[in-house]
Scaffold this active site. Structure first.
Site, PDB file in Angstrom:
ATOM      1  N   LYS A  63      40.771  34.591  35.651  1.00 12.64           N
ATOM      2  CA  LYS A  63      39.826  34.762  34.533  1.00 12.64           C
ATOM      3  C   LYS A  63      38.737  35.765  34.882  1.00 12.64           C
ATOM      4  CE  LYS A  63      37.675  32.151  30.910  1.00 12.64           C
ATOM      5  NZ  LYS A  63      38.120  33.150  29.978  1.00 12.64           N
ATOM      6  N   GLY A  70      35.707  33.794  42.124  1.00 11.90           N
ATOM      7  CA  GLY A  70      36.797  34.351  42.937  1.00 11.90           C
ATOM      8  C   GLY A  70      37.348  35.635  42.356  1.00 11.90           C
ATOM      9  N   CYS A  71      37.495  35.672  41.054  1.00 11.10           N
ATOM     10  CA  CYS A  71      38.048  36.852  40.391  1.00 11.10           C
ATOM     11  C   CYS A  71      37.095  38.032  40.499  1.00 11.10           C
ATOM     12  CB  CYS A  71      38.371  36.540  38.930  1.00 11.10           C
ATOM     13  SG  CYS A  71      39.626  35.257  38.775  1.00 11.10           S
ATOM     14  N   THR A  72      35.794  37.762  40.450  1.00  5.29           N
ATOM     15  CA  THR A  72      34.806  38.813  40.598  1.00  5.29           C
ATOM     16  C   THR A  72      34.816  39.353  42.026  1.00  5.29           C
ATOM     17  OG1 THR A  72      33.448  37.893  38.837  1.00  5.29           O
ATOM     18  CG2 THR A  72      32.346  39.347  40.412  1.00  5.29           C
ATOM     19  N   ALA A  81      38.015  41.518  42.371  1.00  2.00           N
ATOM     20  CA  ALA A  81      37.927  42.753  41.593  1.00  2.00           C
ATOM     21  C   ALA A  81      36.909  43.719  42.202  1.00  2.00           C
ATOM     22  CB  ALA A  81      37.559  42.438  40.149  1.00  2.00           C
TER      23      ALA A  81
END
Length: 150
Positions: free
Chosen positions: A39, A44-46, A49
């Site tokens: 998401k 974690g995704c930030t 990325a």
């Protein structure tokens, strides 16, 4: 089902953050890095990325596009890119069909069914050069660059 080195990467054609279709066919002939994440704008995704973005110069110097895939829509992708200055494409797989084809959707121990954070280095011939499953976001960009150097 998980993909392994040498497997033919499943074909895909998905819209990016601007509605433009990015496909495996359009990437044929180039090595590319495709990663699946749960998401936009979550911790974690930030981390993942931003670390990929921080190392984007190295990926680009090798001629390797970085492409993220999640279920989020274009509006969410645009906000995520703007907030963190992300300079690579984010694709929308709303029905998680492509996630499933890559083995990036399924049972996650203790968390139910959902996105299995996974990434793939796809060669110019459309075959998997490297596959990573249950990726730890912090440090993964460097892990991929190390694999490219090997």
């Amino acid at each position: 089902m998980q993909l392994s080195k040498g497997d033919t990467a499943p074909a895909f054609a998905l819209p990016d953050e601007n509605g433009k279709t990015v496909s495996s066919e359009s990437l044929r002939g180039t090595t590319h890095f495709l990663y699946f994440y749960p998401k936009d704008d979550t911790p974690g995704c930030t981390t993942e990325a931003c670390q990929l973005n921080d190392n984007l110069t190295q990926f680009r110097s090798l001629g390797i596009p970085v492409i993220g895939v999640s279920q989020d829509d274009a509006t969410s992708h645009q906000a995520f890119q703007k907030k963190y200055g992300l300079q690579f494409s984010l694709l929308t797989d709303a029905d998680h069909r492509i996630h499933e084809a890559y083995g990036a959707w399924g049972e996650r121990p203790g968390r139910g069914v959902g996105v299995i954070r996974s990434s793939f280095l796809i060669g110019p011939d459309g075959r998997v050069r490297n596959a990573w499953y249950a990726v730890k976001p912090d440090g993964h960009a460097l892990e991929v660059l190390q694999a490219l150097a090997a």
